[in-house]
Design an enzyme around this catalytic site. Sequence first.
Site, PDB file in Angstrom:
ATOM      1  N   ASP A  54      12.415 -14.783   3.056  1.00  0.00           N
ATOM      2  CA  ASP A  54      12.698 -13.799   3.915  1.00  0.00           C
ATOM      3  C   ASP A  54      11.746 -12.789   4.470  1.00  0.00           C
ATOM      4  O   ASP A  54      11.319 -12.291   3.361  1.00  0.00           O
ATOM      5  CB  ASP A  54      14.103 -13.175   3.706  1.00  0.00           C
ATOM      6  N   ASN A  81       9.905  -5.932  15.062  1.00  0.00           N
ATOM      7  CA  ASN A  81      10.253  -6.002  16.376  1.00  0.00           C
ATOM      8  C   ASN A  81      10.337  -4.607  17.136  1.00  0.00           C
ATOM      9  O   ASN A  81       9.681  -4.468  18.347  1.00  0.00           O
ATOM     10  CB  ASN A  81      11.481  -6.897  16.522  1.00  0.00           C
ATOM     11  N   GLU A  89      14.725 -14.825  10.651  1.00  0.00           N
ATOM     12  CA  GLU A  89      13.399 -14.448   9.987  1.00  0.00           C
ATOM     13  C   GLU A  89      13.433 -15.289   8.472  1.00  0.00           C
ATOM     14  O   GLU A  89      12.540 -14.983   7.526  1.00  0.00           O
ATOM     15  CB  GLU A  89      13.060 -13.011   9.718  1.00  0.00           C
TER      16      GLU A  89
END
Length: 299
Positions: free
Chosen positions: A176, A184, A219
């Site tokens: 992860d 972002n 992700e």
Amino acid sequence: MSDEWQEEDTSTTDIDEVRSRLEGVPRRATLTVLTGTSTGQMYKVPKSVRIGRSPTCEIRIDDDGLSRKHAHVRLEGEQAFVEDMASRNGTFVNGTRIDKPTALNDGDKLQIGRATVLRFAYQDALDDSFHENLLSSALRDGLTKLFNKRYLLDRLDSELKFAQRHETALSLLMLDLDHFKETNDSHGHLAGDAVLSHLATTLTKAVRNEDVIARFGGEEFAIVLRAIGIEPATQTAERLRRHIEQTVVPFQSQELRATVSIGVAGVPSTRAKTVEELVDAADQALYRAKRAGRNKVSR
């Protein structure tokens, strides 16, 4: 004559031109899995292939109903034949059990084991390209080009059954990206996409060809390590973690960096008997890595 009609007529001409160019192009024998594990997978058939559960078979399909060496398909000139190899559950062509070498025609259905059905066909380069594109869109993630979660779970199921049957090791890594939301928020979603794509490329280059890498969602990524025990799997995870930590992701005029937390689980080190239990064990290990401060490996 209307413009609409002219456009349609031109399209038909283009199709005819494609067909004309393909005249004389050799057509190859193929077997495509219609039902069972590896649904959608297409195998090219050379002069001779054996189908079964054994790793020595040219086409290995993990179906409990298959014998280790189940059926043999061979080409004699332009004609293909299939022969049962004294299998436990038999080989069927279009629903009829065979007891001697049987000719295969274009479009025939070949049933082996309990749940596996293959379609025999002759295909040219255009057919192959169409099938590959169709299979890719169904089984791969559009952004990273890695396998998707659906394929991962199907493949993990067959690999787990194989490991249990042959008493071999199997490990699963769950990765992860750390603080991905911040990437972002700070740099935009295109930057996030660049990080995901770069990570996918990095993982692909860093593991063996037989290992399965998938984008599990968002992700999160997963890697299936066949015949790898928990200790070497943990070492592999640590190597990947360090490599990713040191990798620079170029994005426009910026250089982005990312780290990952990795959870490791496997059999026989855990008592997981199902795919769900194995994934849960790897997830729990991943959560421990997160709680330990991220950019960690846990098992």
